[in-house]
Design an enzyme around this catalytic site. Structure first.
Site, mmCIF file in Angstrom:
data_model
loop_
_atom_site.group_PDB
_atom_site.id
_atom_site.type_symbol
_atom_site.label_atom_id
_atom_site.label_comp_id
_atom_site.label_asym_id
_atom_site.label_seq_id
_atom_site.Cartn_x
_atom_site.Cartn_y
_atom_site.Cartn_z
ATOM 1 N N HIS A 55 0.813 -1.220 0.000
ATOM 2 C CA HIS A 55 0.000 0.000 0.000
ATOM 3 C C HIS A 55 0.850 1.275 0.000
ATOM 4 C CE1 HIS A 55 -3.144 -2.838 1.039
ATOM 5 N NE2 HIS A 55 -2.474 -3.211 2.108
ATOM 6 N N SER A 78 1.682 -0.434 -5.449
ATOM 7 C CA SER A 78 0.756 -0.622 -4.333
ATOM 8 C C SER A 78 0.115 -1.993 -4.479
ATOM 9 C CB SER A 78 -0.313 0.459 -4.357
ATOM 10 O OG SER A 78 -0.939 0.546 -3.093
ATOM 11 N N SER A 83 -5.619 1.636 -2.466
ATOM 12 C CA SER A 83 -4.946 1.992 -1.216
ATOM 13 C C SER A 83 -3.880 3.077 -1.346
ATOM 14 C CB SER A 83 -4.317 0.740 -0.584
ATOM 15 O OG SER A 83 -3.307 0.229 -1.421
ATOM 16 N N ASP A 133 3.314 -7.590 0.055
ATOM 17 C CA ASP A 133 2.179 -7.532 0.970
ATOM 18 C C ASP A 133 0.998 -8.196 0.267
ATOM 19 O OD1 ASP A 133 -0.023 -6.927 2.536
ATOM 20 O OD2 ASP A 133 0.481 -4.819 2.801
ATOM 21 N N GLU A 158 4.424 -9.205 4.256
ATOM 22 C CA GLU A 158 3.822 -8.379 5.298
ATOM 23 C C GLU A 158 2.595 -8.983 5.979
ATOM 24 O OE1 GLU A 158 4.731 -5.338 6.352
ATOM 25 O OE2 GLU A 158 2.923 -4.398 7.140
ATOM 26 N N ASN A 183 4.625 -10.904 9.125
ATOM 27 C CA ASN A 183 3.341 -10.831 9.824
ATOM 28 C C ASN A 183 3.407 -11.443 11.218
ATOM 29 O OD1 ASN A 183 0.320 -10.337 9.720
ATOM 30 N ND2 ASN A 183 0.365 -12.530 10.153
ATOM 31 N N LYS A 188 4.318 -7.245 14.893
ATOM 32 C CA LYS A 188 3.516 -6.944 13.712
ATOM 33 C C LYS A 188 2.068 -7.358 13.971
ATOM 34 C CE LYS A 188 1.707 -6.819 9.513
ATOM 35 N NZ LYS A 188 0.325 -7.225 9.256
ATOM 36 N N ASP A 192 -0.173 -4.147 14.591
ATOM 37 C CA ASP A 192 -0.767 -3.587 13.363
ATOM 38 C C ASP A 192 -2.155 -4.179 13.139
ATOM 39 O OD1 ASP A 192 -1.446 -3.985 10.545
ATOM 40 O OD2 ASP A 192 0.576 -3.499 9.934
ATOM 41 N N ASN A 193 -2.241 -5.507 13.068
ATOM 42 C CA ASN A 193 -3.517 -6.152 12.759
ATOM 43 C C ASN A 193 -4.570 -5.789 13.806
ATOM 44 O OD1 ASN A 193 -1.350 -7.372 11.434
ATOM 45 N ND2 ASN A 193 -2.385 -9.327 11.196
ATOM 46 N N CYS A 197 -6.184 -1.807 13.293
ATOM 47 C CA CYS A 197 -7.591 -1.883 12.863
ATOM 48 C C CYS A 197 -8.513 -1.230 13.885
ATOM 49 C CB CYS A 197 -8.001 -3.335 12.613
ATOM 50 S SG CYS A 197 -7.180 -4.029 11.156
ATOM 51 N N HIS A 303 -7.605 -8.991 3.454
ATOM 52 C CA HIS A 303 -6.733 -8.549 2.356
ATOM 53 C C HIS A 303 -7.418 -8.520 0.986
ATOM 54 C CE1 HIS A 303 -2.811 -7.514 0.734
ATOM 55 N NE2 HIS A 303 -3.116 -8.284 -0.291
ATOM 56 N N HIS A 355 -3.714 2.434 8.640
ATOM 57 C CA HIS A 355 -3.326 2.532 10.048
ATOM 58 C C HIS A 355 -2.477 3.777 10.297
ATOM 59 C CE1 HIS A 355 -4.850 -1.400 10.278
ATOM 60 N NE2 HIS A 355 -3.745 -2.103 10.357
ATOM 61 N N SER A 363 5.505 -2.481 12.324
ATOM 62 C CA SER A 363 5.483 -3.413 11.189
ATOM 63 C C SER A 363 6.687 -3.205 10.286
ATOM 64 C CB SER A 363 4.212 -3.189 10.356
ATOM 65 O OG SER A 363 3.082 -3.302 11.165
ATOM 66 N N GLN A 367 9.945 -5.250 8.735
ATOM 67 C CA GLN A 367 10.242 -5.372 7.296
ATOM 68 C C GLN A 367 11.703 -5.017 7.026
ATOM 69 O OE1 GLN A 367 9.089 -6.584 4.680
ATOM 70 N NE2 GLN A 367 6.857 -6.598 4.766
HETATM 71 P P1 NAI Z 1 -6.254 -14.529 11.653
HETATM 72 O O1 NAI Z 1 -5.945 -15.848 11.069
HETATM 73 O O2 NAI Z 1 -5.641 -14.101 12.952
HETATM 74 O O3 NAI Z 1 -7.841 -14.365 11.848
HETATM 75 C C1 NAI Z 1 -8.804 -14.787 10.930
HETATM 76 C C2 NAI Z 1 -9.935 -15.414 11.744
HETATM 77 O O4 NAI Z 1 -11.043 -15.683 10.887
HETATM 78 C C3 NAI Z 1 -9.533 -16.734 12.384
HETATM 79 O O5 NAI Z 1 -9.744 -16.691 13.791
HETATM 80 C C4 NAI Z 1 -10.435 -17.770 11.709
HETATM 81 O O6 NAI Z 1 -10.816 -18.817 12.572
HETATM 82 C C5 NAI Z 1 -11.635 -16.895 11.312
HETATM 83 N N1 NAI Z 1 -12.437 -17.459 10.221
HETATM 84 C C6 NAI Z 1 -12.040 -18.189 9.142
HETATM 85 N N2 NAI Z 1 -13.087 -18.529 8.387
HETATM 86 C C7 NAI Z 1 -14.180 -17.987 8.975
HETATM 87 C C8 NAI Z 1 -15.570 -17.991 8.667
HETATM 88 N N3 NAI Z 1 -16.056 -18.646 7.595
HETATM 89 N N4 NAI Z 1 -16.410 -17.316 9.482
HETATM 90 C C9 NAI Z 1 -15.950 -16.687 10.587
HETATM 91 N N5 NAI Z 1 -14.651 -16.651 10.935
HETATM 92 C C10 NAI Z 1 -13.774 -17.303 10.137
HETATM 93 O O7 NAI Z 1 -5.895 -13.449 10.514
HETATM 94 P P2 NAI Z 1 -5.711 -11.875 10.715
HETATM 95 O O8 NAI Z 1 -4.293 -11.570 10.970
HETATM 96 O O9 NAI Z 1 -6.751 -11.384 11.631
HETATM 97 O O10 NAI Z 1 -5.983 -11.365 9.230
HETATM 98 C C11 NAI Z 1 -7.270 -11.428 8.624
HETATM 99 C C12 NAI Z 1 -7.192 -10.772 7.240
HETATM 100 O O11 NAI Z 1 -6.896 -9.380 7.378
HETATM 101 C C13 NAI Z 1 -6.099 -11.328 6.342
HETATM 102 O O12 NAI Z 1 -6.558 -11.328 5.009
HETATM 103 C C14 NAI Z 1 -4.973 -10.325 6.501
HETATM 104 O O13 NAI Z 1 -4.082 -10.372 5.428
HETATM 105 C C15 NAI Z 1 -5.748 -9.043 6.587
HETATM 106 N N6 NAI Z 1 -5.115 -7.882 7.238
HETATM 107 C C16 NAI Z 1 -5.661 -6.658 6.960
HETATM 108 C C17 NAI Z 1 -5.178 -5.516 7.549
HETATM 109 C C18 NAI Z 1 -5.771 -4.192 7.218
HETATM 110 O O14 NAI Z 1 -5.190 -3.181 7.562
HETATM 111 N N7 NAI Z 1 -6.892 -4.136 6.565
HETATM 112 C C19 NAI Z 1 -4.069 -5.559 8.533
HETATM 113 C C20 NAI Z 1 -3.591 -6.906 8.792
HETATM 114 C C21 NAI Z 1 -4.118 -8.004 8.181
#
Ligand code: NAI
Length: 434
Positions: A55, A78, A83, A133, A158, A183, A188, A192-193, A197, A303, A355, A363, A367
């Site tokens: 991003h 990006s 983003s 990322d 990332e 990650n 991280k 960050d996550n 958020c 993501h 963020h 984060s 990196q």
């Molecule tokens: P995580 O693996 O810690 O959490 C995902 C959760 O979703 C897990 O607890 C899992 O059991 C649950 N899950 C899976 N399938 C499901 C379903 N059908 N219904 C309900 N829950 C379900 O992953 P994390 O780190 O929380 O990341 C989640 C997403 O966010 C990823 O795609 C990651 O790349 C992205 N991300 C986005 C950020 C942003 O700024 N927008 C920042 C960091 C990560």
């Protein structure tokens, strides 16, 4: 190899504004600034040609300029079509760094931008490091330009979703480079996550909708790191928050944190606001859309946009879509109006500014350390996925304490012996979960 395009951004005239915001961000990014002070003079990344796909925000600009200060040549794209912060991209272009990114590009342009980053300068030198990322740059190199792999020392990734892809490749035998999973540094994903958020989700919903959040029922799908931060973000704004989970551990955590845990099929008729945070596919799909209340707001903070079945929505109800403003669209589904943010792409970067700098400093310090390690010691690693050693994780945290006025208790030798650690860490075993 394509012909050299020095940069492509929305409007280079935004550079001055971008530069002012980069300066402000630097003051909130003590980790990156400390790494500049530590490694700037010796320039350990000299010779590195780092292609980055992440991003293109103000915070990322500070990362890019840190890599440059450490001696690297850098090109950037990006990792999401919405983003880019155009003033950040402009400032980076004006600093003479090849960047190919603007907010609101299409898929074809997205791939073109990544492609531009593979070769450096007029003489088209290929990249020798990847900073990714979500894995789109990695996939392009591995699947479309495999001849480049040999010259690359390693890659750092990332985000959760990109890391999943790397572990899949490791299993299938298609991971061709030593890879560092940024990650899963504690500093991280647990920052960050989660805390990122917690700030940026509500920010995005407010900027997009101006909706009164207090009193509304919201559902967060997924109670991982992103889900935990997202649920707290909404609760902090006064929402009553429902959580959906497939994992009993995370479901129990959500319940113990005071959220109601229900299946989506039940949540769907109660909630006014939907946020997906799973990194999984088709969390909100046909039957859910049909059962929603009028004026329901649907967004994703994971993501990729496939968490919400946008393909189905566009195929069946695309003719009803009307844009309220960029990244805010209304669809009519079974006589009810449904508002979708950022076309289902990650909402905090699509509808707000992502963020805040401070958490991104954590984060991006990881990196930077990952790039330093792979550049210096690539031959020590196999084509596997590694995380940074805990000592470096603790170092990243330590670099951020003073900025928030936190002071450590000095550990005494007797106490260190008693809990079985050394005075300068690591302070926890590998099993510890934080
Ligand atoms: P995580 O693996 O810690 O959490 C995902 C959760 O979703 C897990 O607890 C899992 O059991 C649950 N899950 C899976 N399938 C499901 C379903 N059908 N219904 C309900 N829950 C379900 O992953 P994390 O780190 O929380 O990341 C989640 C997403 O966010 C990823 O795609 C990651 O790349 C992205 N991300 C986005 C950020 C942003 O700024 N927008 C920042 C960091 C990560």
């Amino acid at each position: 190899t394509s012909t050299y395009v020095p940069y492509k951004v929305k409007d280079i005239a935004l550079a001055e504004w971008g530069r002012k915001e980069i300066k402000l961000a630097e003051a909130e990014m003590p980790g990156l600034m400390a790494l500049r002070a530590e490694f700037g003079p010796s320039k350990p990344l000299t010779g590195a040609r780092v292609a980055g796909c992440l991003h293109m925000t103000i915070q990322t600009a500070v990362l890019i300029e840190t890599l440059v200060e450490l001696g690297a040549d850098v090109t950037w794209s990006s990792c999401n079509i919405f983003s880019t912060q155009d003033h950040a991209a402009a400032a980076i272009a004006a600093a003479g760094i090849p960047v190919y990114a603007w907010k609101g590009m299409n898929e074809e342009e997205f791939n073109w931008c990544i492609e531009q980053t593979l070769f450096f300068g007029e003489d088209r030198q290929p990249l020798n490091m990847i900073l990714d990322d979500g894995g789109d740059l990695t996939n392009m190199v591995f699947d479309v330009y495999p001849e480049l792999i040999e010259g690359i020392k390693g890659l750092s990734e990332e985000t959760t979703t990109g890391v999943h892809r790397l572990y899949d490749r490791m299993k299938n035998g298609t991971l061709h480079l030593p890879s560092i999973n940024v990650n899963d540094s504690v500093t991280k994903s647990k920052f960050d996550n989660k805390y990122g958020c917690r700030e940026s989700l509500v920010d995005a919903i407010r900027r997009a909708t101006d909706l009164m959040l207090a009193g509304k029922v919201a559902v967060v799908a997924g109670y991982g790191d992103v889900g935990k931060g997202s649920a707290e973000s909404l609760r902090g704004a006064g929402c009553r928050v429902l959580v959906t989970e497939i994992d009993p551990i995370c479901a129990l955590q959500a319940a113990m944190d005071g959220y109601e845990v229900v299946p989506m099929d039940e949540a769907v008729s109660r909630a006014q606001l939907f946020v997906t945070a799973t990194g999984n596919v088709r969390i909100i799909k046909d039957r859910h859309f049909k059962a929603m209340r009028d004026k329901a707001i649907v967004c994703n903070i994971g993501h990729f946009d496939n968490e919400i079945d946008m393909a189905w929505l566009n195929e069946n109800y695309g003719h009803t879509k009307s844009q309220i403003k960029p990244q805010v669209d209304m669809y009519e589904v079974e006589g009810k109006e449904i508002i979708v943010l950022a076309e289902g792409r990650l909402v905090n970067l699509g509808c707000a500014m992502g963020h805040p700098s401070f958490v991104m400093s954590c984060s991006f310090s990881n990196q930077t350390l990952a790039q330093l390690e792979l550049w210096a010691n690539s031959e020590k690693y196999e084509n596997k996925v590694y995380v940074l050693p805990k000592k470096l994780d603790e170092k990243v945290a330590a670099l951020h304490l003073a900025h928030v006025g936190a002071r450590l208790e000095p550990l005494e030798q007797e106490q260190a012996d008693y809990i079985g650690v050394t005075l300068d860490g690591p302070f926890k075993s590998e099993m510890y979960r934080y």
